[in-house]
Design a protein around this motif. Structure first.
Motif, mmCIF file in Angstrom:
data_model
loop_
_atom_site.group_PDB
_atom_site.id
_atom_site.type_symbol
_atom_site.label_atom_id
_atom_site.label_comp_id
_atom_site.label_asym_id
_atom_site.label_seq_id
_atom_site.Cartn_x
_atom_site.Cartn_y
_atom_site.Cartn_z
ATOM 1 N N LEU A 361 0.791 -1.173 0.036
ATOM 2 C CA LEU A 361 -0.070 0.040 0.013
ATOM 3 C C LEU A 361 0.821 1.239 -0.153
ATOM 4 N N ARG A 362 2.174 1.036 -0.135
ATOM 5 C CA ARG A 362 3.177 2.380 0.173
ATOM 6 C C ARG A 362 2.880 3.236 -1.075
ATOM 7 N N LYS A 363 2.500 2.705 -2.194
ATOM 8 C CA LYS A 363 2.495 3.553 -3.616
ATOM 9 C C LYS A 363 0.946 4.181 -3.464
ATOM 10 N N ALA A 364 0.236 3.425 -2.954
ATOM 11 C CA ALA A 364 -1.258 3.818 -3.140
ATOM 12 C C ALA A 364 -1.429 4.930 -1.775
ATOM 13 N N MET A 365 -0.906 4.632 -0.732
ATOM 14 C CA MET A 365 -1.118 5.364 0.317
ATOM 15 C C MET A 365 0.086 5.997 1.140
ATOM 16 N N PRO A 366 0.872 6.656 0.364
ATOM 17 C CA PRO A 366 2.355 7.015 0.844
ATOM 18 C C PRO A 366 2.364 7.586 2.328
ATOM 19 N N TYR A 367 1.282 8.711 2.357
ATOM 20 C CA TYR A 367 1.535 9.675 3.499
ATOM 21 C C TYR A 367 0.765 8.664 4.744
ATOM 22 N N THR A 368 -0.061 7.928 4.602
ATOM 23 C CA THR A 368 -0.448 6.889 5.546
ATOM 24 C C THR A 368 0.524 6.125 6.005
ATOM 25 N N MET A 369 1.570 5.653 4.898
ATOM 26 C CA MET A 369 2.599 4.519 5.499
ATOM 27 C C MET A 369 3.586 5.294 6.157
ATOM 28 N N ILE A 370 3.940 6.831 6.047
ATOM 29 C CA ILE A 370 4.876 7.457 6.970
ATOM 30 C C ILE A 370 4.313 7.552 8.037
ATOM 31 N N LEU A 371 3.026 7.844 8.479
ATOM 32 C CA LEU A 371 2.423 7.972 9.791
ATOM 33 C C LEU A 371 2.392 6.650 10.734
ATOM 34 N N ALA A 372 2.186 5.605 9.775
ATOM 35 C CA ALA A 372 2.260 4.298 10.389
ATOM 36 C C ALA A 372 3.674 4.013 10.881
ATOM 37 N N LEU A 373 4.611 4.305 9.927
ATOM 38 C CA LEU A 373 6.122 4.140 10.347
ATOM 39 C C LEU A 373 6.378 4.818 11.775
ATOM 40 N N ILE A 374 5.959 6.016 11.823
ATOM 41 C CA ILE A 374 6.410 6.808 12.979
ATOM 42 C C ILE A 374 5.684 6.122 14.331
ATOM 43 N N ALA A 375 4.469 6.017 14.091
ATOM 44 C CA ALA A 375 3.653 5.583 15.404
ATOM 45 C C ALA A 375 4.038 4.105 15.580
ATOM 46 N N SER A 376 4.408 3.221 14.569
ATOM 47 C CA SER A 376 4.900 1.654 14.847
ATOM 48 C C SER A 376 6.451 1.783 15.515
ATOM 49 N N ALA A 377 7.168 2.758 15.164
ATOM 50 C CA ALA A 377 8.409 2.815 15.611
ATOM 51 C C ALA A 377 8.371 3.225 17.019
ATOM 52 N N ALA A 378 7.525 4.049 17.137
ATOM 53 C CA ALA A 378 7.477 4.474 18.668
ATOM 54 C C ALA A 378 6.819 3.313 19.790
ATOM 55 N N MET A 379 5.905 2.480 19.148
ATOM 56 C CA MET A 379 5.402 1.317 19.999
ATOM 57 C C MET A 379 6.598 0.440 19.919
ATOM 58 N N ALA A 380 7.461 0.281 19.008
ATOM 59 C CA ALA A 380 8.497 -0.581 18.996
ATOM 60 C C ALA A 380 9.584 -0.230 20.007
ATOM 61 N N GLY A 381 9.639 1.091 20.477
ATOM 62 C CA GLY A 381 10.429 1.460 21.313
ATOM 63 C C GLY A 381 11.891 1.823 20.662
ATOM 64 N N LEU A 382 11.866 2.639 19.169
ATOM 65 C CA LEU A 382 13.234 2.902 18.479
ATOM 66 C C LEU A 382 13.520 4.237 18.942
#
Length: 929
Positions: A361-382
């Motif tokens: 979905l990164r091509k169809a929803m690039p902005y959503t992917m970036i938001l998901a990446l930030i929030a998931s990284a916070a959840m993972a504790g990066l």
């Protein structure tokens, strides 16, 4: 006032979206946002005081003698949660505007959401434990409505029922625990409970109180083994899930642990129970989060895991652990709300939440992917994100604790394992959804969501980054006052981005590396997990409920035999079991007080009363005769009241007897006038013996009481009736003033019962006899002329008497209740004499409305006292000098009495008139009479 308004405003505002459901979605969203925004602004006005160390209080006396007050406080812990509840609530409302479809009832959704918000605000700001519990239960009810919002879906209804059953049961346990704590502390006010913390921990009831409170907290926050309800709450709309998981509902249990840690914490029992429960929950949630194929299911189990992490920190209980717990509460709320909104966006734009179908979905929803990446990284504790900081603090506390002696090394090991699983499912959330080959098996063609739908997630992602880079700048004003409350001491702290190379950093590195390995090996885990027969928790819950229901049905079939005699006998036997041992402990039955001499009138009255009672029982198969004997019993009771100078009671008893006999005669019309002999000699002997024993016990108690000196509360009423209530009729002053709240409750119950009976009779279809017991047909003239004329002549006289009895009731025998019964009896006489249709033409009035108006008049009379700075239902009186009339007393109690009058008239006529109308709408029955 500001604090109470902050809490109560969402409740008051919840009605607006319901009233304006026909307006556009924009209008409904704007109204709801405005209500939530006002609460948020009110919180901001109180923020400086709380940050400065003050505790704004707002207290309104309700039942102070019982320790029940409408009491609110905004200390540091409350401020932290109020900020999350109101702040994230605003984002959820805005997000829901784009998420809900045109078919969804937005008005009902926003109303339930505001109710939910108000309930959570009430929990975290309540300064009275009983008030907190009341809001606690309101969150269960409002979450039930939100989880089951799409009630046309079976999984929504089941998930809502499961959540309500589990959290409701925990709420009952919590109530018991709070009552124990209140009894130990001598108060239900939380500040008083804090002051009695040492007394509570040293008390013999400490362990039961601790277990009950923890049971309430663990069920609400989905701690092991009560975690099963939370994933099934995912059938709710995604805005609800985002709100429930980030700032409300499940955080209520965490708040409870933090709130009572200064009172119940610091003991070995607290350490072991809370820490082990949190550790088990963290591992359980993290493992199953990795295995889930539903986006929201993955996030649900991850919430369980993070709640376990916070619970474990609160269990460890050191200053650093408590700070880490509060910090992670804040961090978890930001990234988890954002992740749920991302999941909702994916579902909304693709039509699926199945990870197995979602990819590329990164091509169809690039902005959503970036938001998901930030929030998931916070959840993972990066690093450089807020989750990394609180995770480092968690590792440090897990490593430094020594709660379990030689086995304490297991805690940091298991904590690292949980963090590995957290990294693994965070990677899966992003990698399996946004990377890989684009999916071609989706219900909708994926595309980017509108900016408005992404805006709340953007704000939350920015907070994750900002707090991660400058934690003290963004969180100090919230965390400092909160940790001071939880820890009970003022101790400075700092949160740094870099602590050097140490064990917690090593644990973080191992967690990231191990998480990547686990993610790459996830297929082996899936294969391993499929080897076990995992029964769905919803099915297990349903089978348990079915089993309990079946057992209840079987038990009730054994108990409910349909024999009224057996039911009464069972109750009376229990009375004998409990009373006889107590009577046996009385050293002397007779006291020192002399009894009054027996007079002839009393003896004759008692003999008639006894004979009539025996006749009622002996002739019970001849129902009409037995009813006549029963009326004699009521008449003699009225005469006894007159003989002993109780005219109010005598009048009430007499009119009640008239109305009751009319009701029973109407009921007998639809029943056999005689019943066959069914009782055996053994049953008769049993009943006579039991009745004799009960009569003897009651007589013994009366004799023991009447021969002893005792202090009666009647002296208080006699002395204060005139100066306090403005009336010389003590009975009426008690009913409308001293115990007006009781009377309000009684007429409310009367109105509800009458409405229920009215509804039942409306749908009742009984057969009617066409002849009497001897087979004689009913007379063709239903309404004899003589009876009609007499009844019509009596009506104005009866109404005049009713008005006279009503107006004199405050100072002489009478009042609204008696006057209402007289009016009702007069109207019933018209129904009997002239028929339903005749009366409808002349008096076609809705008795349901009359009853409701009566209750409302009584209620608003009580509320009116608030506008004059007095307590609810406080009456007032004065004297006016009128021309011709002279000095005349005016009391507000007459308005309350008017409400009683209208309620009694409406309720009585609602029942009796409807009963009589059944004879006009049903066909007669020929057989069996």
């Amino acid at each position: 006032m500001t604090l109470a308004t902050l809490v109560l405003l969402p409740f008051a505002g919840a009605i607006l979206p319901l009233l304006m459901r026909q307006h556009s979605r924009v209008v409904l969203t704007g109204i709801t946002l405005a209500i939530a925004a006002v609460s948020f602004i009110l919180m901001l006005t109180l923020l400086p005081q709380t940050v400065a160390g003050e505790v704004p209080l707002s207290t309104y006396a309700w039942l102070p003698d019982l320790g029940l007050n409408l009491s609110f406080r905004l200390d540091g812990l409350s401020l932290l949660f109020v900020t999350l509840i109101s702040g994230i609530g605003l984002l959820i409302i805005f997000y829901a505007h784009y998420y809900l479809s045109a078919k969804d009832d937005a008005g009902r959704f926003y109303a339930c959401l505001l109710l939910f918000m108000g309930s959570m605000l009430g929990i975290v700001t309540a300064n009275n434990m009983i008030l907190m519990w009341l809001f606690w239960e309101l969150t269960s009810i409002s979450s039930f409505l939100l989880i089951g919002y799409w009630f046309h879906k079976s999984e929504a209804r089941r998930g809502a029922r499961m959540a309500l059953a589990v959290t409701g049961a925990g709420g009952l346990a919590l109530l018991a625990g709070l009552l124990l704590i209140g009894n130990i502390a001598g108060s239900y006010e939380i500040d008083a409970v804090f002051a009695a913390a040492d007394t509570i921990r040293e008390h013999a009831w400490y362990i039961p109180a601790l277990l009950l409170v923890l049971l309430g907290a663990f069920t609400k926050s989905a701690q092991f083994p009560f975690q099963f309800w939370l994933p099934h709450a995912m059938s709710a709309p995604t805005p609800v899930s985002a709100y429930l998981h980030s700032a409300t509902m499940v955080k209520a249990g965490i708040f409870l642990l933090a709130r009572f840690s200064p009172v119940l914490g610091g003991t070995n029992e607290w350490f072991v129970l809370v820490t082990l429960t949190g550790l088990a929950t963290m591992l359980f949630g993290a493992y199953f989060a990795l295995l889930k194929t539903d986006l929201k299911g993955l996030l649900a189990f991850s919430t369980i895991s993070h709640l376990g992490l916070i619970t474990m920190l609160l269990g460890i209980g050191t200053h650093g652990a408590q700070l880490a717990a509060l910090f992670h509460i804040l961090n978890h709320a930001t990234f988890k709300a954002g992740l749920f909104m991302v999941a909702g966006i994916v579902d909304h734009e693709t039509g699926s939440r199945d990870i197995r179908k979602l990819s590329g979905l990164r091509k169809a929803m690039p902005y959503t992917m970036i938001l998901a990446l930030i929030a998931s990284a916070a959840m993972a504790g990066l690093p450089f994100l807020n989750g990394f900081l609180s995770k480092e603090m968690f590792f440090a506390e897990a490593y430094e604790q020594d709660l379990f002696g030689g086995l304490s090394w297991l805690v940091p090991v298991l904590a690292t394992l949980g963090a590995m699983l957290s990294v693994a499912y965070s990677i899966r959330f992003v990698q399996d959804v946004f990377f890989g080959a684009p999916s071609k098996d989706l219900p909708r063609t994926p595309h980017e969501a509108p900016l408005g739908m992404r805006a709340p997630v953007i704000l939350l992602a920015m907070l994750c980054i900002a707090v991660g880079l400058a934690p003290m700048f963004f969180t100090e004003s919230l965390l400092t006052p909160a940790i001071n409350v939880v820890a009970g001491v003022v101790q400075p702290f700092s949160i740094y981005l870099w602590h050097g190379f140490n064990i917690p950093l090593l644990m973080s590195a191992l967690a990231v590396a191990g998480g990547i390995v686990i993610y790459l090996s996830r297929n082996e885990l899936f294969t391993f997990n499929r080897k076990f027969d995992h029964r769905d928790a919803k099915e297990t819950f349903a089978s348990i409920v079915s089993g309990i229901t079946a057992w209840s049905d079987e038990t009730m079939q054994k108990i409910e035999t349909g024999s009224l005699q057996r039911y009464i006998a069972a109750v009376l036997v229990l009375v004998l079991i409990f009373v006889i041992p107590e009577l046996a402990q009385i050293e002397a039955l007779r006291g020192e007080r002399e009894l009054l001499p027996i007079d002839v009138v009393s003896v004759v009255g008692a003999i008639v009363l006894i004979l009539a009672s025996l006749g009622t029982a002996i002739l019970h198969r001849q129902r009409l005769t037995s009813l006549m004997m029963l009326s004699v019993v009521g008449l003699m009771v009225s005469m006894a009241f007159i003989h002993f100078s109780a005219p109010d009671l005598a009048m009430t008893q007499l009119v009640v007897e008239v109305v009751s006999i009319i009701l029973m005669i109407l009921a007998l019309f639809f029943m056999p006038q005689r019943i066959p002999r069914a009782s055996s000699g053994r049953r008769v002997a049993r009943d006579v013996l039991l009745a004799g024993l009960i009569g003897g016990i009651v007589g013994t108690l009366n004799y023991a009481l009447l021969t002893r000196e005792f202090t009666s509360i009647s002296e208080f009423f006699l002395l204060n009736s005139k100066p306090g209530g403005g009336g010389t009729n003590v009975v009426n002053v008690i009913l409308v003033d001293f115990r007006g709240f009781d009377t309000l409750g009684e007429i409310t119950v009367l109105a509800i019962a009458a409405a229920g009976i009215h509804k039942l009779l409306n749908n009742l279809r009984p057969f009617m006899p066409s002849s009497d017991v001897d087979g004689r047909a009913w007379h063709t003239i239903k309404h004899p002329l003589l009876v009609q004329v007499v009844s019509q002549a009596l009506l104005p006289l009866a109404l005049m008497v009713s008005a006279y009895i009503f107006l004199r009731g405050h100072n002489l025998p009478g009042g609204g209740f008696i006057a209402g019964l007289i009016t009702a009896a007069a109207m019933i006489l018209q129904y009997i004499s002239n028929g339903v249709e005749w009366l409808k033409e002349r008096f076609d009035y809705n008795y349901q409305s009359l009853t409701a108006v009566g209750v409302m008049i009584a209620l608003f009379t009580g509320i009116g006292s608030w506008f004059f700075g007095a307590n609810f239902l406080t009456s007032s009186f004065t004297y006016l000098d009128w021309p011709l009339v002279g000095k005349f007393e005016v009391a507000t109690a007459i308005l309350f009495d008017l409400g009683v009058y209208l309620t009694v008239v409406g309720a009585t006529l609602m029942i009796l008139a409807n009963f009589g109308q059944m004879t006009t709408r049903h066909r007669p029955r020929q057989e069996g009479y």
